[in-house]
Motif scaffolding. Structure first.
Motif, PDB file in Angstrom:
ATOM      1  N   CYS A 148      20.248  23.779 101.937  1.00 36.06           N
ATOM      2  CA  CYS A 148      19.733  25.058 101.727  1.00 36.06           C
ATOM      3  C   CYS A 148      20.555  25.846 100.669  1.00 36.06           C
ATOM      4  O   CYS A 148      20.109  26.429  99.924  1.00 36.06           O
ATOM      5  N   GLU A 149      21.814  26.038 101.178  1.00 31.22           N
ATOM      6  CA  GLU A 149      22.692  26.708 100.452  1.00 31.22           C
ATOM      7  C   GLU A 149      22.802  26.285  98.953  1.00 31.22           C
ATOM      8  O   GLU A 149      22.790  27.180  97.939  1.00 31.22           O
ATOM      9  N   ARG A 150      22.829  24.981  98.599  1.00 29.39           N
ATOM     10  CA  ARG A 150      22.932  24.399  97.311  1.00 29.39           C
ATOM     11  C   ARG A 150      21.613  24.741  96.399  1.00 29.39           C
ATOM     12  O   ARG A 150      21.795  25.344  95.285  1.00 29.39           O
ATOM     13  N   LEU A 173      14.040  24.821  98.188  1.00 30.27           N
ATOM     14  CA  LEU A 173      14.665  25.702  99.179  1.00 30.27           C
ATOM     15  C   LEU A 173      13.648  25.882 100.231  1.00 30.27           C
ATOM     16  O   LEU A 173      13.890  25.837 101.585  1.00 30.27           O
ATOM     17  N   ARG A 174      12.392  26.024  99.863  1.00 30.56           N
ATOM     18  CA  ARG A 174      11.327  26.577 100.986  1.00 30.56           C
ATOM     19  C   ARG A 174      10.805  25.104 101.758  1.00 30.56           C
ATOM     20  O   ARG A 174      10.790  25.259 102.782  1.00 30.56           O
ATOM     21  N   LYS A 175      10.892  24.082 101.017  1.00 29.08           N
ATOM     22  CA  LYS A 175      10.790  22.567 101.661  1.00 29.08           C
ATOM     23  C   LYS A 175      11.980  22.424 102.669  1.00 29.08           C
ATOM     24  O   LYS A 175      11.638  22.194 103.727  1.00 29.08           O
ATOM     25  N   CYS A 176      13.131  22.625 102.470  1.00 32.89           N
ATOM     26  CA  CYS A 176      14.228  22.488 103.142  1.00 32.89           C
ATOM     27  C   CYS A 176      14.138  23.369 104.370  1.00 32.89           C
ATOM     28  O   CYS A 176      14.507  23.141 105.534  1.00 32.89           O
ATOM     29  N   VAL A 187      14.561  32.068 112.215  1.00 32.16           N
ATOM     30  CA  VAL A 187      15.156  32.693 111.030  1.00 32.16           C
ATOM     31  C   VAL A 187      14.747  31.936 109.774  1.00 32.16           C
ATOM     32  O   VAL A 187      14.489  32.224 108.506  1.00 32.16           O
ATOM     33  N   ALA A 188      14.455  30.390 109.996  1.00 33.34           N
ATOM     34  CA  ALA A 188      14.003  29.697 108.946  1.00 33.34           C
ATOM     35  C   ALA A 188      12.623  29.802 108.517  1.00 33.34           C
ATOM     36  O   ALA A 188      12.348  29.927 107.232  1.00 33.34           O
ATOM     37  N   ARG A 189      11.749  30.547 109.553  1.00 33.72           N
ATOM     38  CA  ARG A 189      10.627  31.156 109.071  1.00 33.72           C
ATOM     39  C   ARG A 189      10.539  32.256 108.238  1.00 33.72           C
ATOM     40  O   ARG A 189       9.947  32.506 107.178  1.00 33.72           O
ATOM     41  N   LEU A 190      11.507  33.021 108.482  1.00 32.66           N
ATOM     42  CA  LEU A 190      11.837  34.375 107.715  1.00 32.66           C
ATOM     43  C   LEU A 190      12.296  34.044 106.431  1.00 32.66           C
ATOM     44  O   LEU A 190      11.889  34.610 105.279  1.00 32.66           O
ATOM     45  N   LEU A 191      13.068  32.844 106.248  1.00 34.11           N
ATOM     46  CA  LEU A 191      13.491  32.548 104.822  1.00 34.11           C
ATOM     47  C   LEU A 191      12.170  31.852 104.218  1.00 34.11           C
ATOM     48  O   LEU A 191      12.178  32.477 102.817  1.00 34.11           O
ATOM     49  N   THR A 192      11.083  31.191 104.595  1.00 38.16           N
ATOM     50  CA  THR A 192      10.215  30.803 103.898  1.00 38.16           C
ATOM     51  C   THR A 192       9.332  31.946 103.547  1.00 38.16           C
ATOM     52  O   THR A 192       8.705  32.129 102.436  1.00 38.16           O
ATOM     53  N   ASP A 193       9.321  32.917 104.308  1.00 38.28           N
ATOM     54  CA  ASP A 193       8.486  34.361 104.105  1.00 38.28           C
ATOM     55  C   ASP A 193       9.117  34.715 102.968  1.00 38.28           C
ATOM     56  O   ASP A 193       8.127  35.440 102.099  1.00 38.28           O
ATOM     57  N   ALA A 194      10.541  35.028 102.711  1.00 37.78           N
ATOM     58  CA  ALA A 194      11.021  35.873 101.905  1.00 37.78           C
ATOM     59  C   ALA A 194      10.765  35.213 100.440  1.00 37.78           C
ATOM     60  O   ALA A 194      10.625  35.717  99.394  1.00 37.78           O
ATOM     61  N   ILE A 195      10.845  33.567 100.460  1.00 38.11           N
ATOM     62  CA  ILE A 195      10.692  33.093  99.207  1.00 38.11           C
ATOM     63  C   ILE A 195       9.079  33.007  98.742  1.00 38.11           C
ATOM     64  O   ILE A 195       9.083  33.392  97.718  1.00 38.11           O
ATOM     65  N   ASP A 196       8.379  32.943  99.825  1.00 36.35           N
ATOM     66  CA  ASP A 196       7.037  33.016  99.483  1.00 36.35           C
ATOM     67  C   ASP A 196       6.504  34.586  98.879  1.00 36.35           C
ATOM     68  O   ASP A 196       5.802  34.669  98.011  1.00 36.35           O
ATOM     69  N   ASN A 197       7.343  35.333  99.241  1.00 39.12           N
ATOM     70  CA  ASN A 197       7.039  37.039  98.772  1.00 39.12           C
ATOM     71  C   ASN A 197       7.846  37.209  97.482  1.00 39.12           C
ATOM     72  O   ASN A 197       7.510  38.097  96.787  1.00 39.12           O
ATOM     73  N   GLY A 198       8.408  36.233  97.012  1.00 41.13           N
ATOM     74  CA  GLY A 198       9.162  36.344  95.805  1.00 41.13           C
ATOM     75  C   GLY A 198      10.286  37.499  95.962  1.00 41.13           C
ATOM     76  O   GLY A 198      10.963  37.895  95.176  1.00 41.13           O
ATOM     77  N   ASP A 199      10.740  37.531  97.093  1.00 43.69           N
ATOM     78  CA  ASP A 199      11.863  38.617  97.194  1.00 43.69           C
ATOM     79  C   ASP A 199      13.300  37.939  97.375  1.00 43.69           C
ATOM     80  O   ASP A 199      13.513  37.477  98.281  1.00 43.69           O
ATOM     81  N   LEU A 231      19.097  33.870 103.759  1.00 41.14           N
ATOM     82  CA  LEU A 231      19.727  32.296 103.941  1.00 41.14           C
ATOM     83  C   LEU A 231      21.104  32.324 104.599  1.00 41.14           C
ATOM     84  O   LEU A 231      21.414  31.504 105.171  1.00 41.14           O
ATOM     85  N   TYR A 232      21.792  33.557 104.203  1.00 43.84           N
ATOM     86  CA  TYR A 232      23.148  33.542 104.642  1.00 43.84           C
ATOM     87  C   TYR A 232      23.237  33.873 106.402  1.00 43.84           C
ATOM     88  O   TYR A 232      23.967  33.373 107.092  1.00 43.84           O
ATOM     89  N   ARG A 233      22.008  34.556 107.104  1.00 39.94           N
ATOM     90  CA  ARG A 233      21.798  34.526 108.209  1.00 39.94           C
ATOM     91  C   ARG A 233      21.317  33.353 108.759  1.00 39.94           C
ATOM     92  O   ARG A 233      22.011  32.972 109.997  1.00 39.94           O
ATOM     93  N   LEU A 234      20.422  32.632 107.918  1.00 40.35           N
ATOM     94  CA  LEU A 234      20.152  31.104 108.618  1.00 40.35           C
ATOM     95  C   LEU A 234      21.576  30.418 108.908  1.00 40.35           C
ATOM     96  O   LEU A 234      21.721  29.754 109.850  1.00 40.35           O
TER      97      LEU A 234
END
Length: 127
Positions: free
Chosen positions: A51-53, A63-66, A85-97, A105-108
């Motif tokens: 995910c970090e890479r 990244l979303r898939k991971c 937290v992984a769900r929150l990451l997918t939400d942030a990616i989906d929102n383009g934020d 990601l760093y919280r994850l």
């Protein structure tokens, strides 16, 4: 002129679902459940690094898939906080934020590290 620098310490609490782990042990027996938990922990560690890479490469789709795979694996062994937290990451990616994506990601990674340690300690497994 900076007189004093304040360092913020990030501390994350993790939640494990002992019922989920107990269910694995009842369903698969000690050896089977330990095998599943060990493989899941190894896979989570690899995927957190991936995910970090992927974030550094700005490969948002991968990244979303991971992150989605982290949700499935962490739920399997009762890592509730990591899945959330992984769900929150997918939400942030989906929102383009992508600022939020970076922060989440760093919280994850922090939650993931702490969760992995907690499961090792709880299962009394040796690394």
């Amino acid at each position: 002129m900076v007189v004093e620098v304040i360092t913020l310490v990030q501390s994350e609490s993790v939640r494990l679902d002992p019922d989920r782990l107990g269910g694995l042990y009842r369903q698969l027996g000690d050896a089977g459940a330990e095998d599943v938990v060990c493989r899941a922990i190894e896979e989570l560690a690899v995927r957190l690094t991936n995910c970090e890479r992927l974030w550094r490469d700005r490969d948002w789709k991968a990244l979303r898939k991971c992150a989605r795979s982290l949700i499935a694996i962490s739920e399997q062994i009762g890592m509730v906080a990591l899945a959330r937290v992984a769900r929150l990451l997918t939400d942030a990616i989906d929102n383009g934020d992508y600022v939020a994506t970076s922060a989440v990601l760093y919280r994850l990674i922090r939650v993931g590290d702490k969760s992995l340690t907690e499961v090792w300690d709880q299962q009394d497994l040796s690394i």
